[in-house]
Design an enzyme around this catalytic site. Structure first.
Site, PDB file in Angstrom:
ATOM      1  N   LYS A  84     -27.861  44.443 -23.190  1.00  0.00           N
ATOM      2  CA  LYS A  84     -29.231  43.982 -22.995  1.00  0.00           C
ATOM      3  C   LYS A  84     -30.135  45.015 -22.342  1.00  0.00           C
ATOM      4  O   LYS A  84     -29.843  45.511 -21.270  1.00  0.00           O
ATOM      5  CB  LYS A  84     -29.201  42.742 -22.123  1.00  0.00           C
ATOM      6  N   GLY A 141     -24.186  46.872 -11.490  1.00  0.00           N
ATOM      7  CA  GLY A 141     -25.513  46.482 -11.024  1.00  0.00           C
ATOM      8  C   GLY A 141     -25.872  47.165  -9.708  1.00  0.00           C
ATOM      9  O   GLY A 141     -27.021  47.568  -9.497  1.00  0.00           O
TER      10      GLY A 141
HETATM   11  C1  3PG Z   1     -19.910  42.875 -10.808  1.00  0.00           C
HETATM   12  O1  3PG Z   1     -18.875  42.795 -11.446  1.00  0.00           O
HETATM   13  O2  3PG Z   1     -20.993  43.190 -11.322  1.00  0.00           O
HETATM   14  C2  3PG Z   1     -19.840  42.635  -9.317  1.00  0.00           C
HETATM   15  O3  3PG Z   1     -18.566  42.255  -8.934  1.00  0.00           O
HETATM   16  C3  3PG Z   1     -20.875  41.612  -8.919  1.00  0.00           C
HETATM   17  O4  3PG Z   1     -20.626  40.416  -9.591  1.00  0.00           O
HETATM   18  P1  3PG Z   1     -21.846  39.470  -9.971  1.00  0.00           P
HETATM   19  O5  3PG Z   1     -22.695  40.229 -10.960  1.00  0.00           O
HETATM   20  O6  3PG Z   1     -21.239  38.228 -10.548  1.00  0.00           O
HETATM   21  O7  3PG Z   1     -22.602  39.206  -8.685  1.00  0.00           O
END
Ligand code: 3PG
Ligand code: MG
Length: 395
Positions: free
Chosen positions: A199, A376
């Site tokens: 995305k 992220g």
């Molecule tokens: C990930 O895998 O991106 C991290 O462990 C954070 O998990 P989340 O995006 O579910 O908060």
């Protein structure tokens, strides 16, 4: 930030917030990279005589126990890697956790059940999060933040518990921050960034900020079709975020104005269906048949991307180039991984998916400059955002 060398942990109960959110297939761990990355800090604390209590989330359960998101298989793997038993609490802050922690001797380790089995962990309500943080904090004397992959989350275990206990940053986060600094301050140029994944809406912020920082931005993965559509091309049944086309067009224009080279695939693998055994062929990126969908960048694009990586001095890669889990659509991701290995640049692979991709495709992790445990989190850092889990460890 204090490191674990700056605090006294001997005989203390030390709560370590790790990110053990690994991909699972049923109960089987398909990539244990994040568990392995968490081991050195835990070992260092054990060697200093701490009673170590590890906590993490796994997946996205909605505030109540869901068996498929249990950390039990992770406890077993962590025990193998540490070469020591890991006491497993079947709840996070309840009776089991209290009993397991009470039973720890100095130099022993326990793992709590999934943090997200508790609504307080991810609550947007400060009081609800705080109440859960109080219970977590009550289990320990000291907090160590080492879950880099989750530092962009304002969650109780990441943000609120360190406010309640003496705290320090663990070795994993410290290493990740050193690397990210090399991608933001005094960057060696040319600086090439390769972005993939499905995305474009997940990558808007980082693209926006990289338009002032990177020399080259290479785009692959499912998000590529929104770029091709923005250039006026037919993308058939490929993934397309129509509502992002205008924004993507604006990015392409800004890149041109800033002298940033935007590199899009020149060919793609177009299939009749989203399946490994679907009929598929290499087609020109500007001529995707209306009844097909693109599932990988094509071979000429793989070469082009490797070329653009070859003479870079700094490379950051986030997101697979195609559906690498299916062999016919794994070659673009392979080509980029090999390109990173062959270049003399400082190379960073960021993001759970790309990190898992290079390992499951059989590449040697040590051939890369750094494989990040954060997806992220790395992106938000590169965007210049303030990360709650790092903020909380300041001071
Ligand atoms: C990930 O895998 O991106 C991290 O462990 C954070 O998990 P989340 O995006 O579910 O908060
Ligand atoms: Mg994520």
């Amino acid at each position: 930030m204090k490191t674990i060398d700056d605090i006294d942990v001997s005989g203390k109960r030390v709560l370590v917030r790790a990110d053990l959110n690994v991909p699972l297939d049923g109960g089987r761990i398909t990539d244990d990279g994040r568990i392995r990355a968490s081991v050195p800090t835990i070992e260092a604390l054990l060697a200093r005589g701490a009673k170590v209590i590890v906590c993490s989330h796994l997946g996205r359960p909605k505030g109540a126990p869901e068996p498929q998101f249990s950390l039990a298989p992770i406890a077993a793997r962590l025990g193998e890697l540490l070469g020591a038993p890991v006491a497993f609490a079947t709840d996070t802050v309840g009776e089991s956790a209290a009993a397991v922690v009470a039973g720890l001797a100095d130099g022993e380790v326990a793992l709590l059940e999934n943090l997200r089995f508790n609504a307080g962990e991810t609550s947007k309500d400060d009081a609800e999060r705080g109440a859960f943080a109080d219970r977590l904090a009550a289990l320990a004397d000291v907090y160590v933040g080492d879950g880099f992959g989750a530092v962009h989350r304002k969650h109780a275990s990441v943000y609120d518990v360190p406010a309640r206990l003496p705290h320090a940053v663990g070795g994993l986060i410290a290493t990740e921050l050193d690397v990210l600094e090399r991608l933001t301050a005094n960057v060696q140029r040319p600086y090439a960034v390769i972005l993939g994944g499905s995305k474009v809406s997940d990558k808007l912020g980082v693209i926006d900020s990289l338009l002032d920082k990177a020399d080259r931005i290479l785009v692959g993965g499912g998000m590529v079709f929104t770029f091709l559509a923005a250039q006026g091309h037919e993308v058939g049944k490929s993934l397309l975020e129509k509502d992002q086309i205008d924004r993507v067009r604006d990015y392409l224009a800004r890149a041109e104005a800033n002298g940033v080279e935007f590199v899009l695939p020149v060919d793609v693998i177009a299939a009749t269906a989203f399946a490994a055994d679907a009929d598929h062929a290499v087609v020109s990126a500007d001529a995707i048949p209306a009844d097909r969908l693109g599932l990988d960048i094509g071979p000429a694009s793989g070469e082009l991307f490797a070329d653009k990586i070859a003479d870079a001095q700094t490379v950051f890669w986030n997101g697979p180039m195609g559906v690498f889990e299916m062999e016919p659509y794994s070659h673009g991701t392979r080509a980029v991984a090999q390109g990173l290995i062959d270049s003399d640049a400082f190379t960073v692979v960021g993001g759970g998916d790309s990190a898992a991709a290079v390992r499951t495709l059989g590449f040697d992790e040590n051939a890369f400059g750094h494989i990040s445990t954060g997806g992220g989190a790395s992106l938000e850092y590169l965007e210049g955002k303030s990360l709650p889990g790092l903020e909380a460890l300041e001071g």
